[in-house]
Enzyme design. Structure first.
Site, mmCIF file in Angstrom:
data_model
loop_
_atom_site.group_PDB
_atom_site.id
_atom_site.type_symbol
_atom_site.label_atom_id
_atom_site.label_comp_id
_atom_site.label_asym_id
_atom_site.label_seq_id
_atom_site.Cartn_x
_atom_site.Cartn_y
_atom_site.Cartn_z
ATOM 1 N N LYS A 21 9.358 -5.468 -11.468
ATOM 2 C CA LYS A 21 10.260 -5.950 -12.526
ATOM 3 C C LYS A 21 11.344 -6.874 -11.993
ATOM 4 C CE LYS A 21 12.228 -1.406 -12.162
ATOM 5 N NZ LYS A 21 11.108 -0.800 -11.434
ATOM 6 N N PHE A 52 0.854 -1.192 0.000
ATOM 7 C CA PHE A 52 0.000 0.000 0.000
ATOM 8 C C PHE A 52 0.883 1.232 0.000
ATOM 9 C CE2 PHE A 52 -3.711 2.497 1.795
ATOM 10 C CZ PHE A 52 -4.571 2.198 0.751
ATOM 11 N N THR A 78 3.257 3.867 -2.822
ATOM 12 C CA THR A 78 2.905 4.820 -3.873
ATOM 13 C C THR A 78 1.933 4.206 -4.887
ATOM 14 O OG1 THR A 78 5.056 5.850 -3.645
ATOM 15 C CG2 THR A 78 3.861 6.314 -5.670
ATOM 16 N N LYS A 109 14.024 -4.355 -17.448
ATOM 17 C CA LYS A 109 12.803 -4.155 -18.236
ATOM 18 C C LYS A 109 12.952 -4.743 -19.629
ATOM 19 C CE LYS A 109 11.489 -0.063 -15.583
ATOM 20 N NZ LYS A 109 11.673 1.396 -15.473
ATOM 21 N N GLY A 147 6.152 1.447 -16.948
ATOM 22 C CA GLY A 147 5.203 2.132 -16.067
ATOM 23 C C GLY A 147 3.834 2.238 -16.713
ATOM 24 N N GLU A 179 15.905 7.491 -6.400
ATOM 25 C CA GLU A 179 16.015 7.000 -5.027
ATOM 26 C C GLU A 179 17.229 7.651 -4.349
ATOM 27 O OE1 GLU A 179 14.006 4.389 -3.900
ATOM 28 O OE2 GLU A 179 12.975 4.227 -5.825
ATOM 29 N N ASP A 181 18.162 -0.961 -14.048
ATOM 30 C CA ASP A 181 16.695 -0.929 -14.055
ATOM 31 C C ASP A 181 16.169 -1.110 -15.481
ATOM 32 O OD1 ASP A 181 14.034 0.042 -12.658
ATOM 33 O OD2 ASP A 181 14.244 1.258 -14.464
ATOM 34 N N GLY A 220 5.488 6.777 -11.312
ATOM 35 C CA GLY A 220 4.537 7.657 -10.632
ATOM 36 C C GLY A 220 3.295 6.890 -10.231
#
Lengths: 382, 382
Positions: free
Chosen positions: B87, B8, B10, B187, B116, B172, B183, B284
């Site tokens: 991911k 729970f 973002t 993906k 995203g 981050e 990252d 986001g």
């Protein structure tokens, strides 16, 4: 699922070829005109398809409104799923066909009718399941984008750009539907129907690129601006649909400026997703065929609906959107528009208007032309 | 279909909010850590979700590999559909989870784990049903795109661009996974698995943007080039997967240059569809939530699979692709690379290589760095 084809032209040949390699799909009979039935898989009577129990789906790629409408209606009534690339058909008869599909518990999908190979309507329909669509739009006509790009990057004038597009097979012998913006308008009508469950069918405006000159383009270029023909749709604050097509001047950083040649760009703004932009080939045998076959794959996965059954036809309200316009017109007509910054260029005036309703600008241009003025206008993009 | 949430944070808060308005979906229990169960819809034990017969699907948005892997496995084994935005989890355990989903006749979808809010994997999976995917790739990390854009358009240096990204919540506190390209690599691994039914898990290369300086960017800018961090995947002529991440220098007309701030761009090249480009928010709360909820809508429509059950892990072959590279290195190391055009810049050399295998360039850079050289390299895009 065996797929019958209505039509075996540019797109039909592509769909037939792709069916061979597509998972879960197989080639069925193909409806052609009498005299063209030179192979055993070709038939000349729609009954041969509608009454064939082995046919699960029909792909309509013949174009035009009749006999396509009668044939598609018959296929849906006979319990066949239907996919089509025919924007004129869906713009004219989509609500009835969607209703007939629902009654017969079959699918009616038409991704290829808007954006060609760009998977726009599919994603838009999916987004409406969970998101609020704030607006739809984009570069939905590849012929005019090719011409605008040739004028911008190669300095061609309008006539040469059109001839070039015709030579490459991008423009028809009669290019009116493309250059007037009518083709793009039909596509944004479909996108509005998918996004808002209302098909705007009246009160629409389409300004094309017929008035654009090489001098105009040179003028934009010197200011770092690029002209694109954009379709726009959305909902006004009162919940009324707006839908129009017009040239827009964009700064170099806009994604639309990176859309070159005859590519298309479709976008929607979701309340949650934010802006989603899709770019690809808007026409051509294989891209358009790929969209038709993708819709058939979606039927296999369970999708049935793109436009709601009985989607109402509504009058668009294009007075709900305001834009600042760039206008080029004979200087003697300057009083007919609310001009803010004006610059003389011989007998011409190049000016920017106060913000004004879209419908007011399109109507003012029509009046100016009735009065004998040669006018070009384009909205100032952000 | 009632949807339980694991996490729970973002994204989870966004998904929970969107479930309320999504067609056919409803809010279920939410797994949180003990002490955070301050509302009746929050639970602290996975059993409360796995054993709840009213829960039809589970959305895993907690991140990390454990306990996410155990929880997702338990949910699939209990016959719940699963969607995830994780991911790292899918890159590490996707094949087993896809197999478990198939065994239990439920869905395992993970669109939000790559791009995203951009509906990339959904469209890629759909395209594989009927088209051959020639390549996949794009700008798959919004943090580094934000930094590159800030360096390019605002002339910021690397350190300030990173601080700015952290201040805005894009990066981050430990930005290593973003700026190293790891990252984006995870993906593109997922995109390869979806496109080619093979998960590249060894032999991969990721070069990030950590070596990039303001002087480099000024140098590119003066030549009309823009630097973007691109992930690339595809199949070699021998049918072996390649997958890597590296900076690429692009001319202003490339669609990637129109991708500003923290937006993502994903693309695939279909044999029939041609190039399909999708642009949107790569991260986001609401964009990522919208991708999670779109996958849930796809489950309602009937979609079950994104990665094939038992998709094999394979060694990538990055020697199969050749590129011309731009390299900036100390002049005394010039013999370590096949340089073609070189230009002295004080003690530095700015040079372009002969075409060379991707793996050879990445390995040469590693050797140069071991020898104490500060090196930046980027492929020359088309």
């Amino acid at each position: 699922m065996k797929v019958a084809l209505l039509g075996f032209g540019t797109v039909g040949v592509g769909v037939y070829g792709m069916l061979d390699g597509a998972y879960g799909l197989e080639q069925g009979p193909v409806l052609v005109r009498p005299g063209k039935d030179d192979s055993s898989f070709k038939v000349t009577e729609i009954e041969k398809i509608v009454n064939d129990p082995s046919v699960g789906a029909v792909a309509e790629v013949m174009g035009g409104i009749e006999p396509a409408f009668s044939y598609v209606s018959a296929a849906l009534a006979a319990g066949k799923h239907v996919v089509t690339s025919n924007k004129a058909l869906v713009a004219a008869h989509g609500p009835e066909l969607a209703e007939l599909a629902e009654k017969n518990n079959v699918a009616f999908l038409f991704s290829a009718a808007c954006g060609g190979g760009v998977p726009f309507l599919h994603n838009l329909a999916l987004a409406t399941e969970s998101d609020k669509i704030l607006s739809v739009g984009g570069i939905l006509n590849g012929t005019t984008n090719y011409m605008l790009d040739a004028m911008q990057r190669r300095g061609m004038d309008y006539g040469d750009a059109l001839k070039d597009a015709q030579r490459l097979g991008y423009a028809e012998a009669d290019p009116t539907a493309d250059v007037s913006g009518l083709d793009a308008l039909r596509k944004i009508m479909l996108a509005c129907a998918v996004a808002y469950d209302q098909l705007p069918a009246e009160g629409l405006h389409n300004e094309g690129i017929e008035s654009l000159t090489a001098a105009d383009v040179a003028h934009f270029k010197a200011r770092g601006l690029t002209c694109r023909l954009l379709a726009s749709g959305g909902l006004s604050d009162e919940g009324r649909v707006y839908a129009f097509v017009e040239p827009v001047l964009l700064p170099a950083s806009a994604a639309e400026c990176a859309v070159l040649d005859n590519f298309n760009l479709a976008r929607y703004q979701g309340e949650n997703s934010g802006a989603i932009i899709l770019i690809g080939q808007g026409a051509g045998r294989w891209p358009t065929a790929s969209a038709v076959v993708r819709d058939l794959s979606c039927i296999l996965q369970g999708q049935r609906t793109m436009m709601q059954a009985g989607c109402p036809r509504v009058k668009a309200d294009n007075s709900a959107c305001s834009r600042v316009y760039y206008v080029r017109l004979p200087a003697r007509f300057e009083d007919m528009l609310p001009l803010k910054e004006a610059e003389k260029d011989g007998d011409l005036l190049r000016a920017v208007t106060e913000p004004m309703p879209v419908s007011a600008m399109h109507e003012a241009a029509a009046k100016l032309r009735q009065a004998g003025a040669e006018v070009f206008f384009a909205a100032m993009g952000e």
